[in-house]
Scaffold this motif. Structure first.
Motif, mmCIF file in Angstrom:
data_model
loop_
_atom_site.group_PDB
_atom_site.id
_atom_site.type_symbol
_atom_site.label_atom_id
_atom_site.label_comp_id
_atom_site.label_asym_id
_atom_site.label_seq_id
_atom_site.Cartn_x
_atom_site.Cartn_y
_atom_site.Cartn_z
ATOM 1 N N CYS A 9 23.284 -56.450 45.996
ATOM 2 C CA CYS A 9 24.028 -55.980 47.404
ATOM 3 C C CYS A 9 23.340 -54.111 46.942
ATOM 4 O O CYS A 9 23.165 -53.798 45.930
ATOM 5 N N ASP A 30 35.374 -55.574 47.494
ATOM 6 C CA ASP A 30 35.274 -56.022 48.879
ATOM 7 C C ASP A 30 35.992 -56.550 49.009
ATOM 8 O O ASP A 30 37.033 -55.942 48.875
ATOM 9 N N SER A 166 33.440 -58.470 53.288
ATOM 10 C CA SER A 166 33.266 -57.487 53.971
ATOM 11 C C SER A 166 33.594 -56.104 53.231
ATOM 12 O O SER A 166 33.886 -56.464 51.456
ATOM 13 N N GLN A 167 33.708 -55.097 53.611
ATOM 14 C CA GLN A 167 34.450 -53.910 52.862
ATOM 15 C C GLN A 167 32.909 -53.831 51.609
ATOM 16 O O GLN A 167 33.755 -53.752 50.012
ATOM 17 N N MET A 169 31.087 -52.515 48.667
ATOM 18 C CA MET A 169 30.519 -51.099 48.168
ATOM 19 C C MET A 169 31.059 -50.669 46.884
ATOM 20 O O MET A 169 30.658 -51.469 45.942
ATOM 21 N N PRO A 187 29.436 -47.881 50.669
ATOM 22 C CA PRO A 187 28.933 -49.427 52.045
ATOM 23 C C PRO A 187 27.728 -49.699 51.266
ATOM 24 O O PRO A 187 27.088 -48.828 50.853
ATOM 25 N N HIS A 188 27.560 -50.464 50.200
ATOM 26 C CA HIS A 188 25.590 -51.433 50.692
ATOM 27 C C HIS A 188 24.925 -51.267 52.312
ATOM 28 O O HIS A 188 26.404 -51.864 52.956
ATOM 29 N N ASN A 189 24.059 -51.351 52.433
ATOM 30 C CA ASN A 189 23.977 -51.675 53.486
ATOM 31 C C ASN A 189 22.639 -52.370 53.756
ATOM 32 O O ASN A 189 21.815 -52.485 54.821
ATOM 33 N N LEU A 211 26.817 -54.516 60.033
ATOM 34 C CA LEU A 211 27.841 -53.498 59.368
ATOM 35 C C LEU A 211 29.236 -53.585 60.657
ATOM 36 O O LEU A 211 28.487 -53.721 61.612
ATOM 37 N N CYS A 215 30.302 -50.983 56.514
ATOM 38 C CA CYS A 215 30.090 -51.640 55.572
ATOM 39 C C CYS A 215 29.327 -53.913 56.111
ATOM 40 O O CYS A 215 30.003 -53.806 57.532
ATOM 41 N N TYR A 217 29.409 -56.933 56.613
ATOM 42 C CA TYR A 217 30.047 -57.696 56.764
ATOM 43 C C TYR A 217 29.297 -59.481 56.335
ATOM 44 O O TYR A 217 28.293 -58.897 57.515
#
Length: 233
Positions: A9, A30, A166-167, A169, A187-189, A211, A215, A217
């Protein structure tokens, strides 16, 4: 035999547009949702894991995983340095339930907190692992994906569950708050693919990376892939 596949991530450096792991990370989280039960095709004495994994600056892995076993004993487990430390007993995996998983490195209390919450029932459970002062409470990498342990042969077996992740971070100290335990999650992207290097085909497909609510997904299904997800980098 031991196999794994997934992604590291990252966030994108807004100036140089390169993926990096942020500084001063003390927590990750997460949400994992169990979407479909495929039935148990895990060989005897074997198991598979859905990973939430943090490596500290000493490259020591800290994990809060969903573990699926050959004998249908599925559960969440807190792991430190490859050793199982705590099996969650109040919260057990159920289809259509979503679970918040969180790992927090607490330098003040010399402990790691493994936090699990069922977002449907609101039940939560916490395990605190106390460590000696040689451990460095600072994150250096985060991994999302899955792992197989086959004790009967050198082959991979099908997924127990289709899941949605999801989520994704990471957490840092809230510098605008006087409370040393206050954490801001960001959040990671981006995702960088990774695997065990066995040059095999993994019986999973990673679908619909995007996203959602800011976040990352993605979902998993049965299928075939050679690596984890590359997203936004």
């Amino acid at each position: 035999m031991h196999f794994w596949v997934g992604s590291f991530c990252r966030i994108i450096d807004q100036y140089k547009y390169r993926p990096l792991f942020p500084q001063d990370v003390i927590a990750i989280c997460d949400v994992i949702k169990l979407a479909v039960d495929n039935g148990n095709q895990i060989p005897d004495k074997s198991w598979m894991l859905y990973l939430l994994e943090l490596f500290n600056v000493q490259n020591i892995p800290i994990e809060l995983n969903l573990i699926c076993q050959f004998d249908n004993q599925d559960y969440f487990e807190g792991i430190f340095h490859g050793i199982n430390r705590y099996r969650f007993v109040k919260i057990l995996p159920e289809i259509a339930h979503s679970y918040l998983r969180m790992l927090v490195l607490d330098k003040v209390k010399n402990c790691i907190s493994y936090i699990l919450r069922d977002l449907e029932t609101k039940e939560h459970e916490i395990f605190s692992l106390h460590l000696d002062t040689n451990f460095q409470y600072l994150g250096a990498n985060q991994f999302t994906g899955m792992e197989w342990w086959n004790k009967t042969g050198n082959f991979l077996f099908p997924l127990r569950y289709h899941v949605e992740i999801s989520q994704l971070m990471f957490g840092i100290h809230d510098v605008n708050n006087n409370d040393p335990e206050s954490i801001t999650f960001i959040p990671h992207n981006a995702l960088i693919p990774n695997n065990d290097g066995s040059e095999t085909e993994y019986p999973v497909s990673f679908n619909n990376p995007m996203l959602r609510d800011g976040c990352i997904y993605y979902s998993t299904r049965g299928g075939s892939c050679n690596n984890g997800i590359r997203y936004n980098c």
